[in-house]
Design an enzyme around this catalytic site. Structure first.
Site, PDB file in Angstrom:
ATOM      1  N   GLY A 230       6.694   0.928   5.607  1.00  0.00           N
ATOM      2  CA  GLY A 230       7.611   0.034   4.884  1.00  0.00           C
ATOM      3  C   GLY A 230       7.595   0.287   3.385  1.00  0.00           C
ATOM      4  N   CYS A 231       6.401   0.506   2.842  1.00  0.00           N
ATOM      5  CA  CYS A 231       6.270   0.717   1.395  1.00  0.00           C
ATOM      6  C   CYS A 231       6.917   2.036   0.980  1.00  0.00           C
ATOM      7  CB  CYS A 231       4.802   0.694   1.000  1.00  0.00           C
ATOM      8  SG  CYS A 231       4.009  -0.899   1.381  1.00  0.00           S
ATOM      9  N   THR A 232       6.774   3.038   1.825  1.00  0.00           N
ATOM     10  CA  THR A 232       7.396   4.329   1.536  1.00  0.00           C
ATOM     11  C   THR A 232       8.916   4.196   1.560  1.00  0.00           C
ATOM     12  OG1 THR A 232       5.482   5.489   2.447  1.00  0.00           O
ATOM     13  CG2 THR A 232       7.540   6.750   2.271  1.00  0.00           C
TER      14      THR A 232
ATOM     15  N   LYS B 296       0.825  -1.206   0.000  1.00  0.00           N
ATOM     16  CA  LYS B 296       0.000   0.000   0.000  1.00  0.00           C
ATOM     17  C   LYS B 296       0.860   1.257   0.000  1.00  0.00           C
ATOM     18  CE  LYS B 296      -4.118   1.441   2.660  1.00  0.00           C
ATOM     19  NZ  LYS B 296      -4.589   2.272   1.609  1.00  0.00           N
TER      20      LYS B 296
ATOM     21  N   ALA C 261      10.081   2.359  -1.617  1.00  0.00           N
ATOM     22  CA  ALA C 261       9.994   3.193  -2.822  1.00  0.00           C
ATOM     23  C   ALA C 261      11.105   4.248  -2.829  1.00  0.00           C
ATOM     24  CB  ALA C 261       8.619   3.852  -2.904  1.00  0.00           C
TER      25      ALA C 261
END
Length: 155
Positions: free
Chosen positions: A45-47, A40, A50
């Site tokens: 974590g995703c940020t 998401k 990326a």
């Protein structure tokens, strides 16, 4: 469904991308691709993941490699995510999860005893012939982008 393995042909996909375009694996034929799946936009974590890939975009670019992140978020959410964090990676909107399913990363997860379907953070390094060269499943973010770059140098 059988799990994808090294040497398998990477399943094609055609997704709405950030900035209004489309991203298709077939459109990247002849170039290696880092395809990473994440749960998401705008989650910690995703940020971090990326941003880590974005920081290394020049080094991947020198190797002729395109980086594509895929999550179930909409292209509009991806645009906001890119703008907010100044990301340099392309993002594909897998809103119906067909691509995640094709790559075997749409899985049953569990949080606080509740079971639900979601994306298992995974990365696929795809060579210029469209074959899977390396697979990382259940990715831990710290150091991951660097590990992918190291593997990409061996292509």
């Amino acid at each position: 469904m059988q799990e994808l393995a090294i040497g398998d042909t990477a399943p094609d996909f055609d997704l709405e991308g950030d900035g209004g375009g489309r991203i298709a694996l077939s459109g990247l034929k002849g170039k290696p691709v880092v395809l990473y799946f994440y749960p998401k936009d705008n989650t910690p974590g995703c940020t971090k993941e990326a941003i880590a890939f974005s920081e290394l975009i020049g080094e991947f670019g020198n190797l002729g490699i395109t980086i594509v992140g895929v999550s179930p978020d909409s292209a509009k959410k991806h645009d906001n995510f890119i703008a907010k964090h100044n990301l340099a990676v392309r993002l594909g909107a897998d809103t119906e999860t067909h691509t995640a399913e094709a790559y075997g990363v749409w899985v049953e997860k569990s949080m606080y005893g509740k079971k639900y379907m979601g994306v298992e953070r995974s990365t696929f390094l795809i060579d210029k012939e469209g074959k899977i060269a390396q697979v990382w499943r259940k990715v831990k973010v710290p150091g991951h982008a660097e590990a992918v770059l190291e593997a990409a140098r061996a292509l």
